[in-house]
Design a protein around this motif. Structure first.
Motif, PDB file in Angstrom:
ATOM      1  N   THR A 168      30.392 164.934  13.711  1.00  0.00           N
ATOM      2  CA  THR A 168      30.192 166.231  14.398  1.00  0.00           C
ATOM      3  C   THR A 168      31.072 167.604  14.554  1.00  0.00           C
ATOM      4  O   THR A 168      30.251 168.262  14.423  1.00  0.00           O
ATOM      5  CB  THR A 168      31.071 165.970  16.029  1.00  0.00           C
ATOM      6  OG1 THR A 168      29.842 164.409  16.049  1.00  0.00           O
ATOM      7  CG2 THR A 168      29.640 166.461  16.901  1.00  0.00           C
ATOM      8  N   ALA A 169      31.860 167.524  14.262  1.00  0.00           N
ATOM      9  CA  ALA A 169      32.967 168.640  13.949  1.00  0.00           C
ATOM     10  C   ALA A 169      32.241 168.903  12.649  1.00  0.00           C
ATOM     11  O   ALA A 169      31.859 170.975  12.604  1.00  0.00           O
ATOM     12  CB  ALA A 169      34.665 168.694  13.674  1.00  0.00           C
ATOM     13  N   GLU A 170      32.066 168.840  11.527  1.00  0.00           N
ATOM     14  CA  GLU A 170      31.042 169.544  10.224  1.00  0.00           C
ATOM     15  C   GLU A 170      30.039 170.152  10.324  1.00  0.00           C
ATOM     16  O   GLU A 170      29.818 170.652  10.392  1.00  0.00           O
ATOM     17  CB  GLU A 170      31.243 168.203   9.387  1.00  0.00           C
ATOM     18  CG  GLU A 170      32.902 167.822   8.277  1.00  0.00           C
ATOM     19  CD  GLU A 170      32.543 166.343   7.557  1.00  0.00           C
ATOM     20  OE1 GLU A 170      33.311 166.322   7.055  1.00  0.00           O
ATOM     21  OE2 GLU A 170      31.667 165.821   7.538  1.00  0.00           O
ATOM     22  N   ALA A 171      29.326 168.712  11.253  1.00  0.00           N
ATOM     23  CA  ALA A 171      28.145 170.000  11.302  1.00  0.00           C
ATOM     24  C   ALA A 171      28.213 171.026  12.858  1.00  0.00           C
ATOM     25  O   ALA A 171      27.109 171.982  12.437  1.00  0.00           O
ATOM     26  CB  ALA A 171      26.833 168.438  12.439  1.00  0.00           C
ATOM     27  N   GLN A 172      28.733 171.030  13.404  1.00  0.00           N
ATOM     28  CA  GLN A 172      28.728 171.986  13.981  1.00  0.00           C
ATOM     29  C   GLN A 172      29.809 173.256  13.134  1.00  0.00           C
ATOM     30  O   GLN A 172      29.102 174.779  13.477  1.00  0.00           O
ATOM     31  CB  GLN A 172      30.548 171.661  15.335  1.00  0.00           C
ATOM     32  CG  GLN A 172      31.067 173.173  16.564  1.00  0.00           C
ATOM     33  CD  GLN A 172      29.269 172.490  17.421  1.00  0.00           C
ATOM     34  OE1 GLN A 172      28.858 172.299  17.867  1.00  0.00           O
ATOM     35  NE2 GLN A 172      30.593 173.240  18.705  1.00  0.00           N
ATOM     36  N   ALA A 173      30.527 173.022  12.674  1.00  0.00           N
ATOM     37  CA  ALA A 173      30.638 174.495  11.929  1.00  0.00           C
ATOM     38  C   ALA A 173      29.670 174.368  11.115  1.00  0.00           C
ATOM     39  O   ALA A 173      29.581 175.632  10.354  1.00  0.00           O
ATOM     40  CB  ALA A 173      31.902 173.984  10.503  1.00  0.00           C
ATOM     41  N   ARG A 174      28.764 174.072  10.462  1.00  0.00           N
ATOM     42  CA  ARG A 174      28.069 173.922   9.178  1.00  0.00           C
ATOM     43  C   ARG A 174      26.584 175.013  10.533  1.00  0.00           C
ATOM     44  O   ARG A 174      26.318 175.778  10.247  1.00  0.00           O
ATOM     45  CB  ARG A 174      26.912 172.956   9.006  1.00  0.00           C
ATOM     46  CG  ARG A 174      27.963 172.808   7.760  1.00  0.00           C
ATOM     47  CD  ARG A 174      26.952 171.394   6.984  1.00  0.00           C
ATOM     48  NE  ARG A 174      25.917 170.656   7.880  1.00  0.00           N
ATOM     49  CZ  ARG A 174      26.432 169.636   8.141  1.00  0.00           C
ATOM     50  NH1 ARG A 174      27.815 169.326   7.713  1.00  0.00           N
ATOM     51  NH2 ARG A 174      25.669 168.244   8.453  1.00  0.00           N
ATOM     52  N   TRP A 175      26.279 174.299  11.577  1.00  0.00           N
ATOM     53  CA  TRP A 175      26.113 175.014  12.640  1.00  0.00           C
ATOM     54  C   TRP A 175      26.652 177.035  12.666  1.00  0.00           C
ATOM     55  O   TRP A 175      25.533 177.759  13.032  1.00  0.00           O
ATOM     56  CB  TRP A 175      25.690 174.561  14.059  1.00  0.00           C
ATOM     57  CG  TRP A 175      24.469 175.316  14.857  1.00  0.00           C
ATOM     58  CD1 TRP A 175      23.294 175.556  15.288  1.00  0.00           C
ATOM     59  CD2 TRP A 175      25.112 175.546  15.993  1.00  0.00           C
ATOM     60  NE1 TRP A 175      22.684 175.619  15.920  1.00  0.00           N
ATOM     61  CE2 TRP A 175      24.233 176.388  16.971  1.00  0.00           C
ATOM     62  CE3 TRP A 175      26.553 175.847  16.840  1.00  0.00           C
ATOM     63  CZ2 TRP A 175      24.310 176.799  17.936  1.00  0.00           C
ATOM     64  CZ3 TRP A 175      26.353 177.017  17.401  1.00  0.00           C
ATOM     65  CH2 TRP A 175      25.486 176.785  18.555  1.00  0.00           C
TER      66      TRP A 175
END
Length: 178
Positions: free
Chosen positions: A155-162
């Motif tokens: 989730t944190a990785e996805a948030q950073a990408r977003w």
């Protein structure tokens, strides 16, 4: 997250009082989602009201023991076999904050994005450090904690990408956001 169904799933394993349910819930989720004891007892009251659990006794210390009812067992069985719906996604404060920043005059949107990115990466590092403290072949609570940490990392990785995507979209849309 459904505290209701989580408590029912624990009661399906055996009778428990509120404090035991709280400890078991936090232990099984690796302490990732601490639950307030007041929320546990409020939820137990609702489960009893709805016929899904019942009080079955009092301990010497005054704590009440609860048991799942057949209707409660049917409810938790349905929960296990049904997917979590995404029709009403969780409210994500970061996405709301960014959406409001973009549409609010005088807000430095790039600074908002950078602040959120820094916090997201800090959290990602903390989750990754916590993951290294779990044995190579985890079982029980350690395995549960590992799975929860994996979800938090993804989730944190996805948030950073977003957040990176937001910055790129703003640059493409506005040429410059500042």
């Amino acid at each position: 997250m459904s505290i209701r169904h989580s408590l029912l799933s624990l009661l399906a394993e055996g009778d428990r009082h509120g404090y035991q349910l709280r400890q078991e819930f936090e232990g099984r989720t690796g302490g990732t989602w601490p639950v307030n004891i007041g929320q546990v007892y409020t939820t137990l009251g609702r489960l009893c009201r709805d016929g899904l659990a019942e009080e079955v006794g009092k301990q010497d210390d005054g704590s009440v023991t609860y048991r799942i009812t057949p209707a409660g067992k049917a409810e938790v069985d349905t929960w296990w076999t049904s997917p979590v719906t995404r029709a009403a996604p969780d409210r994500d404060e970061t996405s709301i904050k960014v959406a409001l920043a973009v549409s609010s005059p005088g807000v430095d949107v790039l600074a908002v994005l950078e602040t959120e990115r820094e916090e997201t990466l800090r959290a990602l590092q903390a989750y990754t450090r916590a993951k290294t403290r779990i044995p190579d072949h985890p079982t029980g609570g350690e395995l549960a904690r590992l799975l929860v940490l994996d979800q938090q990392i993804f989730t944190a990785e996805a948030q950073a990408r977003w957040l990176d995507h937001c910055e790129q979209r703003l640059a493409a849309t506005q040429g410059s956001v500042r």
